[in-house]
Design a protein around this motif. Structure first.
Motif, PDB file in Angstrom:
ATOM      1  N   VAL A 260       6.334  13.691   2.212  1.00  0.00           N
ATOM      2  CA  VAL A 260       4.968  13.309   2.537  1.00  0.00           C
ATOM      3  C   VAL A 260       4.685  13.752   3.967  1.00  0.00           C
ATOM      4  CG1 VAL A 260       3.355  11.383   2.805  1.00  0.00           C
ATOM      5  CG2 VAL A 260       5.136  11.285   1.044  1.00  0.00           C
ATOM      6  N   GLU A 261       3.631  14.542   4.151  1.00  0.00           N
ATOM      7  CA  GLU A 261       3.216  14.949   5.489  1.00  0.00           C
ATOM      8  C   GLU A 261       1.855  14.347   5.752  1.00  0.00           C
ATOM      9  OE1 GLU A 261       3.840  18.763   7.102  1.00  0.00           O
ATOM     10  OE2 GLU A 261       5.305  19.319   5.577  1.00  0.00           O
ATOM     11  N   GLY A 262       1.719  13.700   6.903  1.00  0.00           N
ATOM     12  CA  GLY A 262       0.439  13.082   7.226  1.00  0.00           C
ATOM     13  C   GLY A 262       0.444  12.545   8.640  1.00  0.00           C
ATOM     14  N   PRO A 263      -0.612  11.816   8.981  1.00  0.00           N
ATOM     15  CA  PRO A 263      -0.701  11.258  10.321  1.00  0.00           C
ATOM     16  C   PRO A 263       0.309  10.126  10.506  1.00  0.00           C
ATOM     17  CG  PRO A 263      -2.506  10.456   8.971  1.00  0.00           C
ATOM     18  CD  PRO A 263      -1.771  11.476   8.159  1.00  0.00           C
ATOM     19  N   PRO A 264       0.629   9.808  11.749  1.00  0.00           N
ATOM     20  CA  PRO A 264       1.542   8.699  12.011  1.00  0.00           C
ATOM     21  C   PRO A 264       1.001   7.383  11.439  1.00  0.00           C
ATOM     22  CG  PRO A 264       1.257  10.010  13.989  1.00  0.00           C
ATOM     23  CD  PRO A 264       0.246  10.492  12.994  1.00  0.00           C
ATOM     24  N   ILE A 265       1.909   6.587  10.865  1.00  0.00           N
ATOM     25  CA  ILE A 265       1.564   5.258  10.356  1.00  0.00           C
ATOM     26  C   ILE A 265       2.624   4.270  10.824  1.00  0.00           C
ATOM     27  CG2 ILE A 265       0.233   6.060   8.370  1.00  0.00           C
ATOM     28  CD1 ILE A 265       2.702   5.634   6.616  1.00  0.00           C
ATOM     29  N   SER A 266       2.328   3.004  10.696  1.00  0.00           N
ATOM     30  CA  SER A 266       3.253   1.954  11.148  1.00  0.00           C
ATOM     31  C   SER A 266       4.498   1.908  10.256  1.00  0.00           C
ATOM     32  CB  SER A 266       2.565   0.596  11.120  1.00  0.00           C
ATOM     33  OG  SER A 266       2.322   0.196   9.777  1.00  0.00           O
ATOM     34  N   VAL A 267       5.537   1.288  10.762  1.00  0.00           N
ATOM     35  CA  VAL A 267       6.777   1.134   9.990  1.00  0.00           C
ATOM     36  C   VAL A 267       6.507   0.304   8.735  1.00  0.00           C
ATOM     37  CG1 VAL A 267       9.107   0.155  10.030  1.00  0.00           C
ATOM     38  CG2 VAL A 267       8.252   1.381  12.013  1.00  0.00           C
ATOM     39  N   GLU A 268       5.650  -0.696   8.835  1.00  0.00           N
ATOM     40  CA  GLU A 268       5.334  -1.526   7.671  1.00  0.00           C
ATOM     41  C   GLU A 268       4.697  -0.683   6.572  1.00  0.00           C
ATOM     42  OE1 GLU A 268       4.280  -2.369  10.848  1.00  0.00           O
ATOM     43  OE2 GLU A 268       5.883  -3.830  11.175  1.00  0.00           O
ATOM     44  N   LYS A 269       3.782   0.215   6.942  1.00  0.00           N
ATOM     45  CA  LYS A 269       3.137   1.076   5.954  1.00  0.00           C
ATOM     46  C   LYS A 269       4.127   2.097   5.385  1.00  0.00           C
ATOM     47  CE  LYS A 269      -1.631   0.601   7.314  1.00  0.00           C
ATOM     48  NZ  LYS A 269      -2.321   0.297   6.073  1.00  0.00           N
ATOM     49  N   LYS A 270       5.071   2.547   6.217  1.00  0.00           N
ATOM     50  CA  LYS A 270       6.100   3.463   5.718  1.00  0.00           C
ATOM     51  C   LYS A 270       6.963   2.777   4.673  1.00  0.00           C
ATOM     52  CE  LYS A 270       6.425   6.064   9.984  1.00  0.00           C
ATOM     53  NZ  LYS A 270       7.218   6.363  11.168  1.00  0.00           N
ATOM     54  N   ARG A 271       7.305   1.522   4.926  1.00  0.00           N
ATOM     55  CA  ARG A 271       8.109   0.766   3.954  1.00  0.00           C
ATOM     56  C   ARG A 271       7.379   0.666   2.620  1.00  0.00           C
ATOM     57  NH1 ARG A 271       9.384  -2.814   8.649  1.00  0.00           N
ATOM     58  NH2 ARG A 271      11.537  -2.345   9.178  1.00  0.00           N
ATOM     59  N   GLU A 272       6.089   0.351   2.683  1.00  0.00           N
ATOM     60  CA  GLU A 272       5.296   0.229   1.465  1.00  0.00           C
ATOM     61  C   GLU A 272       5.195   1.575   0.739  1.00  0.00           C
ATOM     62  OE1 GLU A 272       0.812  -0.962  -0.051  1.00  0.00           O
ATOM     63  OE2 GLU A 272       1.337  -1.261   2.056  1.00  0.00           O
ATOM     64  N   LEU A 273       4.941   2.637   1.485  1.00  0.00           N
ATOM     65  CA  LEU A 273       4.820   3.975   0.900  1.00  0.00           C
ATOM     66  C   LEU A 273       6.110   4.389   0.201  1.00  0.00           C
ATOM     67  CD1 LEU A 273       3.121   6.552   0.561  1.00  0.00           C
ATOM     68  CD2 LEU A 273       4.017   7.303   2.776  1.00  0.00           C
ATOM     69  N   VAL A 274       7.231   4.212   0.884  1.00  0.00           N
ATOM     70  CA  VAL A 274       8.535   4.585   0.309  1.00  0.00           C
ATOM     71  C   VAL A 274       8.816   3.762  -0.945  1.00  0.00           C
ATOM     72  CG1 VAL A 274      11.027   4.501   0.716  1.00  0.00           C
ATOM     73  CG2 VAL A 274       9.512   5.464   2.452  1.00  0.00           C
ATOM     74  N   LYS A 275       8.535   2.483  -0.880  1.00  0.00           N
ATOM     75  CA  LYS A 275       8.794   1.604  -2.030  1.00  0.00           C
ATOM     76  C   LYS A 275       7.971   2.027  -3.237  1.00  0.00           C
ATOM     77  CE  LYS A 275       8.756  -3.156  -3.543  1.00  0.00           C
ATOM     78  NZ  LYS A 275       7.876  -4.272  -3.652  1.00  0.00           N
TER      79      LYS A 275
END
Length: 61
Positions: free
Chosen positions: A6-21
């Protein structure tokens, strides 16, 4: 082992966790396997150009 990039703008660690999950859940269901790798590549606005302009400059308008 499938890899999702996934390439995109920076996001918070919490949003990264949700995206990965969520990506892992869907890919695991479709592939019917448990081992999915997700790579997040963040691109700051000064490193992205759209229609001849940096994204950083477009945000200022």
């Amino acid at each position: 082992m499938p890899t999702i990039i996934v390439e995109g703008p920076p996001i918070s660690v919490e949003k990264k966790r949700e995206l990965v999950k969520r990506l892992t859940e869907v890919a695991s269901e479709v592939y019917e396997i448990e081992h999915i790798t997700v790579l997040i590549k963040e691109n700051p606005p000064e490193n992205v150009g759209i229609n001849g302009e940096l994204l950083l400059d477009r945000k200022r308008k």
